[in-house]
Design a protein around this motif. Structure first.
Motif, mmCIF file in Angstrom:
data_model
loop_
_atom_site.group_PDB
_atom_site.id
_atom_site.type_symbol
_atom_site.label_atom_id
_atom_site.label_comp_id
_atom_site.label_asym_id
_atom_site.label_seq_id
_atom_site.Cartn_x
_atom_site.Cartn_y
_atom_site.Cartn_z
ATOM 1 N N THR A 56 0.810 -1.220 0.000
ATOM 2 C CA THR A 56 0.000 0.000 0.000
ATOM 3 C C THR A 56 0.843 1.270 0.000
ATOM 4 O O THR A 56 0.359 2.335 -0.389
ATOM 5 C CB THR A 56 -0.933 0.005 1.227
ATOM 6 O OG1 THR A 56 -0.144 -0.154 2.412
ATOM 7 C CG2 THR A 56 -1.949 -1.114 1.136
ATOM 8 N N GLY A 248 -12.379 -4.788 -5.833
ATOM 9 C CA GLY A 248 -11.315 -4.149 -5.071
ATOM 10 C C GLY A 248 -10.016 -4.124 -5.853
ATOM 11 O O GLY A 248 -9.892 -4.740 -6.912
ATOM 12 N N LYS A 253 -5.817 0.381 0.081
ATOM 13 C CA LYS A 253 -6.352 0.498 1.420
ATOM 14 C C LYS A 253 -7.866 0.305 1.389
ATOM 15 O O LYS A 253 -8.523 0.600 0.399
ATOM 16 C CB LYS A 253 -6.019 1.869 2.000
ATOM 17 C CG LYS A 253 -4.529 2.105 2.224
ATOM 18 C CD LYS A 253 -4.264 3.462 2.829
ATOM 19 C CE LYS A 253 -2.773 3.692 3.071
ATOM 20 N NZ LYS A 253 -2.505 5.024 3.658
ATOM 21 N N SER A 254 -8.422 -0.194 2.476
ATOM 22 C CA SER A 254 -9.860 -0.410 2.558
ATOM 23 C C SER A 254 -10.593 0.926 2.450
ATOM 24 O O SER A 254 -10.167 1.932 3.021
ATOM 25 C CB SER A 254 -10.228 -1.103 3.874
ATOM 26 O OG SER A 254 -9.641 -2.390 3.938
ATOM 27 N N PHE A 351 -18.021 -1.455 0.522
ATOM 28 C CA PHE A 351 -16.729 -1.660 1.164
ATOM 29 C C PHE A 351 -15.812 -2.318 0.135
ATOM 30 O O PHE A 351 -16.213 -3.288 -0.516
ATOM 31 C CB PHE A 351 -16.850 -2.575 2.384
ATOM 32 C CG PHE A 351 -17.860 -2.120 3.399
ATOM 33 C CD1 PHE A 351 -17.480 -1.350 4.485
ATOM 34 C CD2 PHE A 351 -19.199 -2.458 3.263
ATOM 35 C CE1 PHE A 351 -18.415 -0.936 5.423
ATOM 36 C CE2 PHE A 351 -20.139 -2.059 4.191
ATOM 37 C CZ PHE A 351 -19.746 -1.284 5.272
ATOM 38 N N SER A 352 -14.606 -1.808 -0.012
ATOM 39 C CA SER A 352 -13.678 -2.385 -0.992
ATOM 40 C C SER A 352 -12.248 -2.268 -0.487
ATOM 41 O O SER A 352 -11.941 -1.434 0.367
ATOM 42 C CB SER A 352 -13.810 -1.676 -2.349
ATOM 43 O OG SER A 352 -13.450 -0.309 -2.248
ATOM 44 N N GLY A 353 -11.384 -3.108 -1.033
ATOM 45 C CA GLY A 353 -9.981 -3.079 -0.657
ATOM 46 C C GLY A 353 -9.263 -4.309 -1.161
ATOM 47 O O GLY A 353 -9.776 -5.054 -2.005
ATOM 48 N N SER A 355 -5.362 -6.921 -0.496
ATOM 49 C CA SER A 355 -3.999 -7.136 -0.010
ATOM 50 C C SER A 355 -3.108 -7.387 -1.217
ATOM 51 O O SER A 355 -3.500 -7.118 -2.349
ATOM 52 C CB SER A 355 -3.973 -8.337 0.940
ATOM 53 O OG SER A 355 -4.376 -9.521 0.272
ATOM 54 N N THR A 359 -8.466 -9.410 -3.345
ATOM 55 C CA THR A 359 -9.282 -8.200 -3.460
ATOM 56 C C THR A 359 -10.703 -8.530 -3.015
ATOM 57 O O THR A 359 -11.128 -9.681 -3.048
ATOM 58 C CB THR A 359 -9.326 -7.671 -4.902
ATOM 59 O OG1 THR A 359 -10.042 -8.607 -5.735
ATOM 60 C CG2 THR A 359 -7.939 -7.452 -5.465
ATOM 61 N N TYR A 361 -14.944 -6.645 -2.799
ATOM 62 C CA TYR A 361 -15.895 -5.542 -2.949
ATOM 63 C C TYR A 361 -17.242 -6.020 -2.433
ATOM 64 O O TYR A 361 -17.747 -7.076 -2.845
ATOM 65 C CB TYR A 361 -16.031 -5.106 -4.411
ATOM 66 C CG TYR A 361 -17.143 -4.094 -4.642
ATOM 67 C CD1 TYR A 361 -16.919 -2.738 -4.483
ATOM 68 C CD2 TYR A 361 -18.424 -4.513 -5.012
ATOM 69 C CE1 TYR A 361 -17.936 -1.808 -4.675
ATOM 70 C CE2 TYR A 361 -19.450 -3.594 -5.206
ATOM 71 C CZ TYR A 361 -19.191 -2.244 -5.036
ATOM 72 O OH TYR A 361 -20.215 -1.329 -5.222
#
Length: 580
Positions: A56, A248, A253-254, A351-353, A355, A359, A361
């Protein structure tokens, strides 16, 4: 012996030092031209499977053989290459923004992304921001005016109403001219079945393409004519809408996003009405055809009577020997005043994000609408949940899932010319009758069945003036068309990449829904309340047999795709790909 052992140790030390020299760990940070960190950048040793991604904060680390070329790739930026030497282990890289990169990538058949320049046909794409800028609750209606040759027709543009999308004009007079809708590589049903108990009645239950929440859409690609048919067969002979939903981003980042849209609606346009003649009809001589006189018939639903005078006169039926009085003049807004202000509330939470390897969503949607008809009889409620996710189990195995569940419950006002059509009864109100005065159904002059001054119930007579139409407020209150829809659609895919240039994908898609409809109308048989006015007769009965009708439509479609894809870069200018 000592000399031999010494030589062996020296040789081993040399080999060890050479081995250590062959590979080294490098690290650094990847930023954009303005110095901001870029997460999710792919860092790969050219010609090998050794790769990683930035976190990130744009940081990375990778074991690289000395002298090898490392390539940095990210969507929206030009590739950057470096050569690893023995003098440094830290390589900070700045990527140059490629303004056209995002615009040049389109999604075609089976959710495959291709560069726009590599296509041999037109494939215009509408992005999420452009699609939702009008805040329309219908994904199909949101396309209106966005792409040349795309014709969008809607029955009312209100939530839950039917929409038709036709590309480049219709090709059939009686058949279906609508484009195929494909969501994340899976074709979905877009059926529109108009309800009604007879050919004269009509109830708009909407079409299933509007089950998709516009706020969940990342992009829509329009494929017209032969290009769509070549990819999806005869189902796409009228073209196709390729919808890609949001997901995502790796290393991002979330993020939490909330939006709320409240819409007020009112009647835009009504037929033009004349305001010179009132209730009744004109009488003509049967032999000569010459006009004789105007007849003020209180039963009439037409405005063919005498010219307005403004004088106060009696009208309608006599209840307990008494008739109502009103001025014989035009009520210019009597039809418009029947309708209320409609309101719709559309709320979205996502909500999305992601690592380095996964991913996600998650989108939640609630759309609640109460239309322009008075009361709460034309309500529409839709609730939806969408989840999209991907993960990499290893350098060779990955998987993804896309699933959407939606539930709709509504009550739809009947149309057409049947007895349950509110609008048809409303339009036939004479121009001198105030429609708002008909709203109180406890008033004997508006009612069907009433209690007289002596407390006696008369449940077999009506006091409403019309013998040929019914009170639109009473029709609205007693006729119902309920609709309940439960739908789940999505797909699951598994990917295997044995080499850098070969990928296998297995995908299973599902579209399943149940559409339940219930039509209810009252059983009624009413005679005129009083015949002292000399016009109402026993034949002016208001009768309607009771209707309780259940319709159930079940749709279940499962699709399966297995694809193998090969890609090879011959040099900086030439590359090739093949899919099966």
């Amino acid at each position: 012996m000592k000399q031999t052992l010494l030589s062996f140790l020296v040789g081993g030390m040399i080999l060890t030092s050479v081995a250590f020299a062959q590979e080294k760990k490098i690290s650094g940070r990847v930023t954009s031209a303005d110095g901001k960190a870029i997460p999710g950048v792919t860092v790969v040793v050219q010609g090998t499977n050794q790769a990683t991604q930035t976190d990130t904060d744009g940081n990375y680390s990778l074991n690289v053989p000395a002298g090898k070329v490392v390539v940095f790739r990210s969507v929206g930026f030009d590739d950057k290459t470096i050569i690893v030497n023995n003098n440094s282990t830290v390589f900070n890289v700045s990527l140059v923004n490629h303004d056209n990169a995002l615009e040049e990538v389109v999604v075609t058949a089976n959710a495959i992304k291709r560069e726009k320049r590599s296509l041999g046909y037109s494939a215009p794409t509408i992005k999420s921001d452009e699609l939702t800028e009008g805040r329309n609750s219908s994904a199909i209606n949101s396309l209106a005016g966005k792409v040349a040759g795309v014709n969008i027709t809607s029955t009312s543009n209100s939530p839950g109403s039917s929409s038709q999308v036709v590309l480049r004009g219709g090709s059939s007079i009686a058949g279906n001219n609508q484009a195929l809708i494909v969501v994340d590589g899976t074709p979905i049903d877009n059926t529109s079945k108009v309800g009604g108990s007879s050919d004269l009645s009509s109830v708009d239950f909407g079409n299933r393409g509007n089950d998709i929440n516009p706020d969940d859409i990342e992009s829509v690609t329009v494929l017209k004519g032969p290009a769509a048919a070549a990819l999806y067969g005869s189902r796409a002979s009228n073209g196709a809408l390729i919808i890609t939903t949001k997901s995502g981003k790796k290393g991002a980042k979330s993020a939490i996003t909330f939006s709320s849209t409240n819409t007020l609606s009112s009647i835009l346009k009504l037929p033009e009405f004349q305001n010179e003649y009132g209730q009744g009809y004109a009488a003509f001589d049967e032999k000569t055809g010459a006009f004789v006189d105007y007849v003020n018939d209180p039963r009439e639903n037409g405005s063919w009577g005498a010219p307005f005078t403004g004088n106060v006169q009696e009208w309608g039926q006599a209840i307990d020997g008494v008739r109502q009085k009103k001025a014989y003049s035009a009520v210019k807004d009597n039809v418009r005043d029947f309708f209320d202000l409609g309101i719709a509330s559309d709320n979205n939470l996502s909500f999305s994000g992601g690592s380095e390897k996964s991913t996600f969503y998650l989108g939640l949607n609630a759309l609640n609408s109460n239309g322009v008809y008075p009361g709460k009889k034309d309500n529409y409620n839709k609730y939806g949940v969408r989840f999209n996710g991907t993960t990499e189990f290893s350098d060779k195995f990955s998987a993804g899932v896309s699933v959407n569940y939606s539930r709709i419950n509504s009550n739809n006002v009947g149309g057409g010319q049947g007895g349950g059509s509110v609008y048809n009864n409303l339009l036939q109100t004479p121009r001198d009758i105030d429609v708002k005065g008909l709203k109180d159904l406890s008033n004997p002059y508006n009612a069907y069945g009433y209690t007289d001054a002596n407390g006696i119930l008369h449940d077999d007579v009506y006091g409403y003036y019309g013998a040929y139409t019914m009170n639109p407020y009473w029709v609205l209150a007693n006729y119902n068309n309920y609709n309940d829809v439960n739908r789940i659609m999505g797909n699951f895919n598994v990917n295997y990449k044995p080499t850098e240039w070969l990928t296998f994908q297995e995908r299973v898609g599902l579209d399943n829904y149940t559409d339940r409809r219930r039509a209810q109308s009252p059983k009624c048989s009413y005679l005129p309340a009083h015949k002292s006015t000399g016009n109402y007769v026993t034949g002016n009965v208001q009768i309607d047999p009771v209707i309780y009708r259940n319709d159930k439509f079940n749709v279940n479609e499962i699709v399966n795709d297995f694809m193998s894809t090969t890609n090879h870069n011959f040099n900086e200018e030439w590359d090739g790909s093949c899919r099966f």
